[in-house]
Design a protein around this motif. Structure first.
Motif, PDB file in Angstrom:
ATOM      1  N   TRP A 432       0.838  -1.214   0.000  1.00 19.97           N
ATOM      2  CA  TRP A 432       0.000   0.000   0.000  1.00 19.97           C
ATOM      3  C   TRP A 432       0.873   1.264   0.000  1.00 19.97           C
ATOM      4  O   TRP A 432       0.530   2.273  -0.636  1.00 19.97           O
ATOM      5  CB  TRP A 432      -0.972   0.008   1.185  1.00 19.97           C
ATOM      6  N   ALA A 433       2.006   1.199   0.714  1.00 19.70           N
ATOM      7  CA  ALA A 433       2.892   2.362   0.803  1.00 19.70           C
ATOM      8  C   ALA A 433       3.611   2.585  -0.530  1.00 19.70           C
ATOM      9  O   ALA A 433       3.812   3.726  -0.963  1.00 19.70           O
ATOM     10  CB  ALA A 433       3.903   2.165   1.931  1.00 19.70           C
ATOM     11  N   GLN A 434       3.978   1.498  -1.184  1.00 23.16           N
ATOM     12  CA  GLN A 434       4.650   1.607  -2.487  1.00 23.16           C
ATOM     13  C   GLN A 434       3.718   2.267  -3.511  1.00 23.16           C
ATOM     14  O   GLN A 434       4.146   3.125  -4.295  1.00 23.16           O
ATOM     15  CB  GLN A 434       5.101   0.225  -2.964  1.00 23.16           C
ATOM     16  N   LYS A 435       2.444   1.891  -3.483  1.00 24.64           N
ATOM     17  CA  LYS A 435       1.467   2.501  -4.412  1.00 24.64           C
ATOM     18  C   LYS A 435       1.316   3.992  -4.121  1.00 24.64           C
ATOM     19  O   LYS A 435       1.217   4.814  -5.030  1.00 24.64           O
ATOM     20  CB  LYS A 435       0.111   1.784  -4.288  1.00 24.64           C
ATOM     21  N   LEU A 436       1.306   4.315  -2.833  1.00 21.96           N
ATOM     22  CA  LEU A 436       1.184   5.717  -2.400  1.00 21.96           C
ATOM     23  C   LEU A 436       2.388   6.527  -2.878  1.00 21.96           C
ATOM     24  O   LEU A 436       2.258   7.649  -3.382  1.00 21.96           O
ATOM     25  CB  LEU A 436       1.107   5.746  -0.869  1.00 21.96           C
ATOM     26  N   MET A 437       3.589   5.945  -2.725  1.00 20.50           N
ATOM     27  CA  MET A 437       4.821   6.631  -3.142  1.00 20.50           C
ATOM     28  C   MET A 437       4.809   6.877  -4.654  1.00 20.50           C
ATOM     29  O   MET A 437       5.184   7.946  -5.132  1.00 20.50           O
ATOM     30  CB  MET A 437       6.054   5.787  -2.771  1.00 20.50           C
ATOM     31  N   LEU A 438       4.372   5.852  -5.388  1.00 22.97           N
ATOM     32  CA  LEU A 438       4.370   5.953  -6.846  1.00 22.97           C
ATOM     33  C   LEU A 438       3.395   7.032  -7.324  1.00 22.97           C
ATOM     34  O   LEU A 438       3.663   7.754  -8.290  1.00 22.97           O
ATOM     35  CB  LEU A 438       4.006   4.599  -7.470  1.00 22.97           C
ATOM     36  N   GLY A 442       6.627  13.192  -8.196  1.00 31.48           N
ATOM     37  CA  GLY A 442       8.044  13.478  -7.924  1.00 31.48           C
ATOM     38  C   GLY A 442       8.663  12.700  -6.780  1.00 31.48           C
ATOM     39  O   GLY A 442       9.843  12.885  -6.463  1.00 31.48           O
ATOM     40  N   PHE A 443       7.891  11.785  -6.152  1.00 36.15           N
ATOM     41  CA  PHE A 443       8.433  11.108  -4.970  1.00 36.15           C
ATOM     42  C   PHE A 443       9.585  10.166  -5.337  1.00 36.15           C
ATOM     43  O   PHE A 443      10.628  10.168  -4.691  1.00 36.15           O
ATOM     44  CB  PHE A 443       7.345  10.327  -4.216  1.00 36.15           C
ATOM     45  N   VAL A 444       9.401   9.365  -6.371  1.00 37.04           N
ATOM     46  CA  VAL A 444      10.450   8.398  -6.735  1.00 37.04           C
ATOM     47  C   VAL A 444      11.709   9.145  -7.191  1.00 37.04           C
ATOM     48  O   VAL A 444      12.837   8.739  -6.873  1.00 37.04           O
ATOM     49  CB  VAL A 444       9.959   7.405  -7.819  1.00 37.04           C
ATOM     50  N   GLU A 445      11.516  10.271  -7.917  1.00 38.49           N
ATOM     51  CA  GLU A 445      12.677  11.082  -8.323  1.00 38.49           C
ATOM     52  C   GLU A 445      13.431  11.584  -7.095  1.00 38.49           C
ATOM     53  O   GLU A 445      14.664  11.609  -7.063  1.00 38.49           O
ATOM     54  CB  GLU A 445      12.231  12.287  -9.176  1.00 38.49           C
ATOM     55  N   TYR A 446      12.657  11.979  -6.079  1.00 39.99           N
ATOM     56  CA  TYR A 446      13.281  12.450  -4.831  1.00 39.99           C
ATOM     57  C   TYR A 446      14.121  11.327  -4.197  1.00 39.99           C
ATOM     58  O   TYR A 446      15.231  11.565  -3.707  1.00 39.99           O
ATOM     59  CB  TYR A 446      12.200  12.927  -3.854  1.00 39.99           C
ATOM     60  N   LEU A 485      14.768  -0.445 -11.932  1.00 36.39           N
ATOM     61  CA  LEU A 485      16.179  -0.512 -12.362  1.00 36.39           C
ATOM     62  C   LEU A 485      16.974   0.687 -11.862  1.00 36.39           C
ATOM     63  O   LEU A 485      18.144   0.573 -11.505  1.00 36.39           O
ATOM     64  CB  LEU A 485      16.257  -0.628 -13.892  1.00 36.39           C
ATOM     65  N   ARG A 486      16.338   1.856 -11.794  1.00 34.23           N
ATOM     66  CA  ARG A 486      17.024   3.048 -11.263  1.00 34.23           C
ATOM     67  C   ARG A 486      17.355   2.856  -9.778  1.00 34.23           C
ATOM     68  O   ARG A 486      18.432   3.220  -9.309  1.00 34.23           O
ATOM     69  CB  ARG A 486      16.158   4.293 -11.455  1.00 34.23           C
TER      70      ARG A 486
END
Length: 510
Positions: A432-438, A442-446, A485-486
């Motif tokens: 659930w947290a991974q979906k929220l982050m996605l 800009g969260f993943v870029e951060y 991959l990043r």
């Protein structure tokens, strides 16, 4: 090699001058430098007993600089010698060292005693030196805390052995301990600290301490009139509860019931704020090593008091309650106990989220640590029910919890920055947290942006977050291949990777 031999010769020459007692202070300073530079093995071949006796003799002056130089020299030289040799050849010097007016000499002597008691061949020599042990006990009553701490350390090492326990508790030394205890409240608690340390070693060592009557005296002080003594006392009793034998002893003596009754009676005591935090922490620590459910069911006053303190307006009480909730919720059973209180805990989470954003820095940090502890779920315990629970707790913290922690993580205070990253790390392996982050712009870029981490602690905290994401079984599916991959590349490059700036030379450019 030739250089080392030359330095060793120079040190030997200075040692001879010191042995004749005609070394000037300058030469003692030179000797201090020389012995640090020469390897221990080379020093050993040049050392004789008369050198050491002479250096101990040079301590008997009222000259701080000379004493300081000799202490440094002896610290180094004694390391080169076998502990058995030290106690057999320099017993008298060690004895005098414990009476020396300069604390550094006492500490030097006691650190040697510490080495001796860790050597099985040398221990009997110490145990057959009651005067030496008596003087170490006297050092617990010293004015300087550093001396007292060294004495406690030496005595607790001695008590690691059966013969040591017998020497301390089965002879006149117990009387010496009691005599030192009478010096002051502070010294009495130093002796209790020693007793708690010894008790934690084994059931047998606890029996010796209990038979001495000292543990029951400590427990007796829990219900004393002096609130400050009571506050110090509960810290010691909490230390006792860290070992299984300590917990069993406290249960047999009815101490948990006593503490529970004191918490109950605290309502009518205007001075309860002095000791109440320690009493609540006691149950918090007990719940984690024991069973949170059993402790909370057996002593309902504990949970009630934690909630009361967390709901209060007193920052000290809120801090203790938040720490305790973090401890209690650090395992799944504790989380389930909190979940049973339903809306009361959900409302409390909203207050903790508010404090994490608006309280003074120290309380904000404590809130962030507690939130991390409460929300973390090990991969093998991620059932649907528990994942639903942590998600509902997260959403109770704020109207936009992910943005709340992200805003904290961008503040220029490394402690708060790392505290917020630890919250993200705690939930990073939950789908659930991974979906929220996605879904957060800009969260993943951060997460993969290295330029926002200014110092080592921040780089380490960010790396732990990336590692938690990459190691999750659901991350590739939820984040998609490109982001996954990043993140993996970040993990493989390590926490301190710096990308080289590429420069292209253009012909004819200025």
């Amino acid at each position: 090699m030739a250089e080392t031999a030359k330095m060793a010769e120079a040190a030997a020459e200075l040692l001879e001058r010191a042995a004749r007692r005609d070394a000037a202070l300058e030469e003692l300073r030179a000797l201090r430098v020389a012995v640090q530079a020469v390897p221990l093995a080379a020093l050993r071949s040049h050392l004789a007993e008369h050198h050491l006796r002479a250096l101990f003799g040079l301590l008997a002056v009222n000259d701080r600089e000379q004493v300081s130089a000799c202490v440094s020299i002896l610290e180094r030289l004694l390391q080169a010698l076998d502990p058995l040799y030290v106690i057999q050849s320099l017993r008298e010097e060690l004895q005098k060292g414990l009476f020396h007016p300069d604390d550094s000499v006492k500490i030097l002597t006691m650190s040697q005693v510490g080495r001796i008691v860790e050597d099985s061949a040398a221990v009997p020599e110490i145990l057959h030196s009651p005067e030496l042990l008596q003087q170490i006990i006297n050092c617990i009553g010293g004015e300087k805390i550093a001396v007292a701490k060294e004495a406690i350390k030496s005595l607790s090492r001695i008590a690691q052995r059966q013969e040591g326990l017998e020497a301390l508790f089965g002879s006149s030394l117990l009387g010496d301990l009691r005599r030192v205890m009478a010096t002051s409240d502070i010294v009495r608690y130093r002796v209790y600290e020693l007793i708690v340390e010894i008790s934690s070693v084994s059931a047998e060592s606890l029996n010796y301490c209990a038979s001495s009557g000292l543990i029951s005296e400590l427990i007796g002080e829990l219900t004393g009139e002096d609130v400050l003594v009571r506050a110090t006392c509960i810290e010691m009793v909490t230390g006792l509860a860290h070992s299984p034998q300590g917990r069993q002893y406290l249960a047999q003596q009815g101490v948990m019931d006593k503490i529970s009754n004191i918490i109950l009676g605290a309502q009518s005591d205007p001075f309860s704020s002095f000791y109440l935090p320690g009493f609540v922490k006691f149950f918090g620590n007990l719940a984690v090593v024991d069973s949170p459910q059993q402790i909370c069911e057996r002593y309902p006053v504990f949970m009630e008091k934690v909630f009361e303190m967390a709901e209060s307006q007193d920052p000290t009480m809120i801090g203790v309650a938040v720490d305790t909730l973090g401890i209690l919720g650090s395992n799944v059973e504790g989380k389930q106990v909190l979940q049973k209180t339903r809306s009361r805990f959900q409302n409390l989470l909203s207050k903790i989220g508010h404090q994490a954003k608006n309280a003074p820095t120290e309380l904000r940090l404590r809130c962030l640590d507690a939130i991390s502890s409460l929300l973390y779920l090990p991969p093998d315990q991620q059932t649907e029910d528990l994942l639903r629970m942590t998600e509902s707790w997260f959403t109770s913290l704020s109207s936009q919890p992910l943005e709340l922690f992200r805003s904290i993580s961008t503040q220029p205070f490394p402690d708060l920055h790392c505290g917020a990253l630890r919250v993200f790390t705690a939930i990073a392996n939950q789908p659930w947290a991974q979906k929220l982050m996605l879904s957060s712009p800009g969260f993943v870029e951060y997460v993969v942006d290295r330029s926002v981490e200014p110092d080592k602690a921040s780089k380490d905290a960010k790396y732990e977050l990336v590692k938690a994401l990459v190691n999750s079984k659901t991350i590739a599916e939820i984040f998609g291949n490109q982001y996954y991959l990043r993140l993996r590349a970040y993990l493989l490059e390590g926490p301190y990777y710096v990308q080289a700036a590429s420069t292209t030379a253009v012909e004819g450019a200025e």
